[in-house]
Design an enzyme around this catalytic site. Structure first.
Site, PDB file in Angstrom:
ATOM      1  CG  HIS A  78      35.001 -27.377 -14.374  1.00 55.08           C
ATOM      2  ND1 HIS A  78      34.461 -26.343 -15.114  1.00 55.08           N
ATOM      3  CD2 HIS A  78      34.237 -28.457 -14.656  1.00 55.08           C
ATOM      4  CE1 HIS A  78      33.419 -26.794 -15.804  1.00 55.08           C
ATOM      5  NE2 HIS A  78      33.254 -28.080 -15.536  1.00 55.08           N
ATOM      6  CG  ASP A 107      13.022  -5.838  -0.854  1.00 53.53           C
ATOM      7  OD1 ASP A 107      13.627  -6.920  -0.972  1.00 53.53           O
ATOM      8  OD2 ASP A 107      13.552  -4.743  -1.063  1.00 53.53           O
ATOM      9  CD1 TRP A 143      32.457 -33.069  -7.886  1.00 53.37           C
ATOM     10  CD2 TRP A 143      31.236 -31.795  -6.502  1.00 53.37           C
ATOM     11  NE1 TRP A 143      31.164 -33.557  -7.873  1.00 53.37           N
ATOM     12  CE2 TRP A 143      30.394 -32.791  -7.040  1.00 53.37           C
ATOM     13  CE3 TRP A 143      30.684 -30.877  -5.611  1.00 53.37           C
ATOM     14  CZ2 TRP A 143      29.045 -32.906  -6.702  1.00 53.37           C
ATOM     15  CZ3 TRP A 143      29.341 -30.995  -5.286  1.00 53.37           C
ATOM     16  CH2 TRP A 143      28.538 -32.005  -5.829  1.00 53.37           C
ATOM     17  CB  SER A 170      26.406 -17.545   1.009  1.00 49.27           C
ATOM     18  OG  SER A 170      25.701 -16.985  -0.064  1.00 49.27           O
ATOM     19  CB  SER A 171      23.373 -21.512  -0.440  1.00 44.35           C
ATOM     20  OG  SER A 171      24.207 -22.407   0.178  1.00 44.35           O
ATOM     21  CG  HIS A 254      20.760 -37.758  -5.387  1.00 45.99           C
ATOM     22  ND1 HIS A 254      21.413 -38.063  -6.549  1.00 45.99           N
ATOM     23  CD2 HIS A 254      19.466 -37.641  -5.714  1.00 45.99           C
ATOM     24  CE1 HIS A 254      20.542 -38.146  -7.527  1.00 45.99           C
ATOM     25  NE2 HIS A 254      19.346 -37.892  -7.058  1.00 45.99           N
ATOM     26  CD  GLU A 256      24.321 -28.561  -4.355  1.00 45.04           C
ATOM     27  OE1 GLU A 256      23.766 -28.282  -3.271  1.00 45.04           O
ATOM     28  OE2 GLU A 256      24.733 -27.705  -5.144  1.00 45.04           O
ATOM     29  CE1 TYR A 258      16.360 -34.938  -9.062  1.00 44.05           C
ATOM     30  CE2 TYR A 258      17.380 -35.849  -7.121  1.00 44.05           C
ATOM     31  CZ  TYR A 258      16.884 -36.012  -8.385  1.00 44.05           C
ATOM     32  OH  TYR A 258      16.923 -37.229  -8.981  1.00 44.05           O
ATOM     33  CB  SER A 269       7.030 -24.632 -15.028  1.00 45.35           C
ATOM     34  OG  SER A 269       7.594 -25.895 -14.859  1.00 45.35           O
ATOM     35  CG  HIS A 303      21.977 -43.208  -7.071  1.00 48.48           C
ATOM     36  ND1 HIS A 303      20.701 -42.758  -7.203  1.00 48.48           N
ATOM     37  CD2 HIS A 303      22.758 -42.111  -7.172  1.00 48.48           C
ATOM     38  CE1 HIS A 303      20.706 -41.436  -7.380  1.00 48.48           C
ATOM     39  NE2 HIS A 303      21.943 -41.034  -7.358  1.00 48.48           N
ATOM     40  CG  HIS A 304      25.848 -40.323  -6.193  1.00 52.70           C
ATOM     41  ND1 HIS A 304      26.056 -39.519  -7.285  1.00 52.70           N
ATOM     42  CD2 HIS A 304      24.612 -40.008  -5.738  1.00 52.70           C
ATOM     43  CE1 HIS A 304      24.992 -38.735  -7.469  1.00 52.70           C
ATOM     44  NE2 HIS A 304      24.100 -39.018  -6.545  1.00 52.70           N
ATOM     45  CB  THR A 329      11.757 -36.867 -13.713  1.00 54.19           C
ATOM     46  OG1 THR A 329      12.298 -36.921 -12.398  1.00 54.19           O
ATOM     47  CG2 THR A 329      12.556 -35.895 -14.544  1.00 54.19           C
ATOM     48  CE  LYS A 332       8.992 -30.428 -12.469  1.00 52.67           C
ATOM     49  NZ  LYS A 332       8.025 -30.002 -11.463  1.00 52.67           N
ATOM     50  NE  ARG A 451      34.045 -38.231 -12.740  1.00 52.44           N
ATOM     51  CZ  ARG A 451      33.182 -37.853 -11.797  1.00 52.44           C
ATOM     52  NH1 ARG A 451      32.497 -38.751 -11.118  1.00 52.44           N
ATOM     53  NH2 ARG A 451      32.995 -36.586 -11.525  1.00 52.44           N
TER      54      ARG A 451
END
Lengths: 526, 177
Positions: A78, A107, A143, A170-171, A254, A256, A258, A269, A303-304, A329, A332, A451
């Site tokens: 998932h 283009d 994951w 790809s990315s 991390h 990722e 963002y 925005s 921090h993870h 943040t 924003k 979890r």
């Protein structure tokens, strides 16, 4: 390129090829954007179906539907599908469609690369999904693919790792294309500081992608060599340390998060000023805030993993730098709010989703601050509180951002207005069910439910039942979105070029639907 | 193809490749970091500490607890001879762990130590330990494996209890050779 050979025809006359080959061979940014968006929509339902398996199993305590091993495969797949197969391709799709139109370019800079970076995706996604049918099942380690657990995966391990490699390639290619387009193909007068916020957030996101996807590729390559070639990067028996993988993973992981949220910030925005009929408040500070968030994302990864053990100085550093992210943040969030202040507001579906984003993403941000506090994190770590936190920033955050963007630009893409009533129904059902789904998970986490477990103690039963009801409600509501999209593609009220009366920017100066080729002659930007 | 596109795209590819390399550079960086702060288990096979016995700190007692772990699949019997000792910092003590090969084939084991709390790691000195080398076991062989250690008198005062845990792995690398 083709302009020299077809000078006797008007460009609008030669449209795309007919049939399936149009989509396979296309180098048109609009076609590729469409492919990305439909791929992401399909993956939303694949990943969503997996989450419904998870929620169905958790509806009641005890084991009802699936065995624990398959449950673990579902939590893992998932996440992988939703992160790499759904939300990232969705935003690349938006970038493909909108970035050239917003900067006045004909283009993307590298159209053939663009075709390739999309067409890798279906193969990578298929390979990842095929692991579910392999001996030993799909990856079931979460994951995050932590060793040594992930090394116990059966035949699926090399396939899952190769799929991650392909998705990364790809990315990265997509990101290179976006940067080159933005840096080299802006219309005359479109200075960097005049670029729309969506283009800015994507420019920064693309740099983040190029900086961290290769690090993940390196980390999973080390897993591969540990599993099959006798190295000991992470195998304690041979002098390795599994904690090293966690550092490598979160050095990628991390930034990722963002990568996932910044394009949504960009979309919001664009939407809030349009429906407030005011320019974005603090445009420049928004750009600097985005850049600050991107910079800070590189120095907060640990921090993870506070609970793996680290020196006190390390805990303090990662706690304080994490909390520092709340400053840009906050800039924003306050700028979006100030944009609406004394604005002439109207509440069409894109604006409704943008407002829900603003409220609910902020809830996710605050629970993130709670998790940043080291002594509190020891309590919350790996509990449902974490699940609630990141789903609040990813679902009513990133996903609502994508849905808002889809409603916002759909008239420009299709030339038809979507059904506003159905759009509002879709919004209200989504906004209610997403809270029914995720809000109780905060309470479950604070009460101590871990979890990634298929069964739980009976005191957690009520909140889990509520959450499952929310999940099914939210999941089936998204079918309504598919119906609205298909209906809008097929027909509907004709959209004007400007579509929304507060809309400003180059993409609203071309007709709706946007012609196959736009801005072959660069517009002048004052 | 436009030259300026190719140049910029080329630079970005170089950046991506460099970041792939950086992922691997994190491995030695992590090792250095762990050596400096005295945590982690990638610092190579632990080697004997050289300790000069300055004489024990007779006013102080520290409880040392011993734990034995093995992975689910590892076919060992593995346990400490004693589960806890009260020791004086600065004095050498001997103890042992017992391991038995439960299979009918030869096995090579490697014990990997871990000290809790992590802060105590660099004050736990082993002058002799079965974890320094891999341990070969004949089929169904069982034996005691010795350990000589000392708690450094510099151990921070607030630490009164130190836990030493060994995980006994099958060393596939050695076994393959």
């Amino acid at each position: 390129m083709s302009a020299t050979t077809t000078h006797d025809e008007h460009h609008d006359d030669h449209g795309p090829d007919k049939g399936i080959m149009r989509w396979i061979t296309t180098t048109n940014h609009k076609d590729i954007g469409t492919l990305y968006l439909f791929f992401a929509l399909a993956m939303l339902f694949v990943g969503g179906a997996m989450s419904l398996v998870i929620r169905a199993e958790l509806f009641q305590p005890g084991l009802q539907f699936v065995n624990p091993d398959f449950f673990n495969q579902m939590t893992t797949m998932h996440a992988l599908i939703m992160v790499f197969g759904m939300i990232m391709p969705a935003f690349v799709g938006f970038a493909n469609w909108m970035v050239p139109m917003m900067i006045g370019a004909p283009d993307m800079a590298l159209p053939r690369l663009n075709n390739w970076s999309f067409w890798i995706l279906p193969f990578a996604g298929t390979m990842l999904l095929s692991t579910l049918f392999m001996d030993g099942g799909g990856p079931a380690s979460g994951w995050t693919l932590y060793p040594p657990l992930v090394l116990q995966t059966g035949d699926a391990l090399p396939f899952a790792i190769f799929a991650v490699h392909l998705l990364g390639v790809s990315s990265i290619m997509g990101a290179i294309n976006i940067i080159v387009t933005i840096m080299n193909m802006r219309a005359p007068g479109m200075t960097l500081m005049k670029m729309p916020l969506f283009v800015w957030t994507w420019l920064i996101t693309a740099y983040l992608l190029i900086a961290v996807m290769p690090v993940l590729a390196g980390g999973v390559t080390m897993l591969l060599t540990d599993a099959f070639f006798g190295t000991s990067f992470f195998q304690a028996a041979g002098g390795g340390d599994p904690v090293l993988f966690q550092h490598i993973f979160w050095f990628f992981g991390h930034p990722e998060v963002y990568i996932i949220i910044l394009p949504a910030f960009g979309i919001i925005s664009q939407i809030i000023p349009t429906f407030s009929r005011k320019p974005l408040f603090g445009n420049d500070s928004m750009i600097y805030a985005t850049a600050s968030i991107a910079f800070l994302s590189f120095i907060v990864w640990a921090h993870h993993m506070f609970t793996v053990g680290m020196p006190l100085a390390g805990q303090l550093f990662f706690m304080l730098s994490t909390m520092l992210i709340a400053v840009p943040t906050g800039v924003k969030v306050f700028n979006w709010t100030s944009t609406m202040w004394k604005g002439s507001l109207s509440f069409e579906t894109p604006m409704l989703f943008a407002l829900a984003f603003l409220f609910l993403f902020t809830i996710g941000g605050f629970s993130g601050l709670m998790l940043a506090i080291v002594p509190a994190d020891f309590q919350y770590h790996d509990s449902y509180f974490v699940v609630a936190h990141f789903h609040y920033v990813l679902v009513p955050g990133a996903l609502f951002g994508a849905i808002a963007g889809a409603y916002f630009w759909m008239p420009k893409w299709t030339g038809h207005m979507y059904n506003e009533t159905l759009g509002k129904v879709h919004f209200w059902l989504s906004a209610i069910f997403v809270n029914v789904l995720f809000f109780p998970q905060h309470f479950l986490g604070l009460a101590g439910m871990p979890r990634r477990i298929p069964d739980y103690a009976t005191q957690f039963a009520d909140f889990n039942a509520i959450s499952t009801i929310g999940a099914f409600g939210f999941g089936f509501t998204q079918l309504l979105f598919v119906y609205i999209v298909i209906k809008c593609v097929r027909g509907g009220e004709k959209a004007t070029a400007q579509v929304w009366d507060g809309a400003e920017g180059l993409e609203w100066t071309v007709p709706s639907p946007a012609p196959y080729h736009t801005f072959e002659d660069a517009p002048e930007v004052r | 193809m436009n030259d300026s596109h190719t140049t910029l795209a080329g630079k970005l590819v170089v950046l991506a490749v460099a970041m792939f390399g950086f992922g691997f550079l994190l491995v030695p960086l992590y090792d250095i970091f762990c050596q400096v702060v005295g945590i982690g288990s990638r610092t190579g096979t632990p080697t004997a500490a050289v300790v000069s016995e300055e004489g024990p700190d007779t006013d102080r007692r520290v409880i040392v607890e011993f734990i034995a772990n093995r992975n689910q699949q590892a076919p060992w019997e593995f346990r400490p001879a004693v589960t806890s000792m009260e020791v004086m910092p600065g004095k050498l003590y001997d103890t042992s762990y017992f391991a038995r090969n439960l299979t009918k084939r030869e096995l090579v084991g490697q014990a990997v130590p871990s000290v809790a709390p992590g802060q105590a790691n660099k004050y736990f000195k082993k002058t002799e330990c079965f974890c320094f080398t891999s341990q070969e076991f004949a089929p169904e062989e069982g034996r005691d494996m010795g350990l000589t250690f000392m708690i450094d008198p510099d151990l921070p005062r607030h630490i009164e209890r130190v836990t030493l845990a060994y995980t006994f792995f099958i060393n596939q690398q050695v076994a393959a050779n």
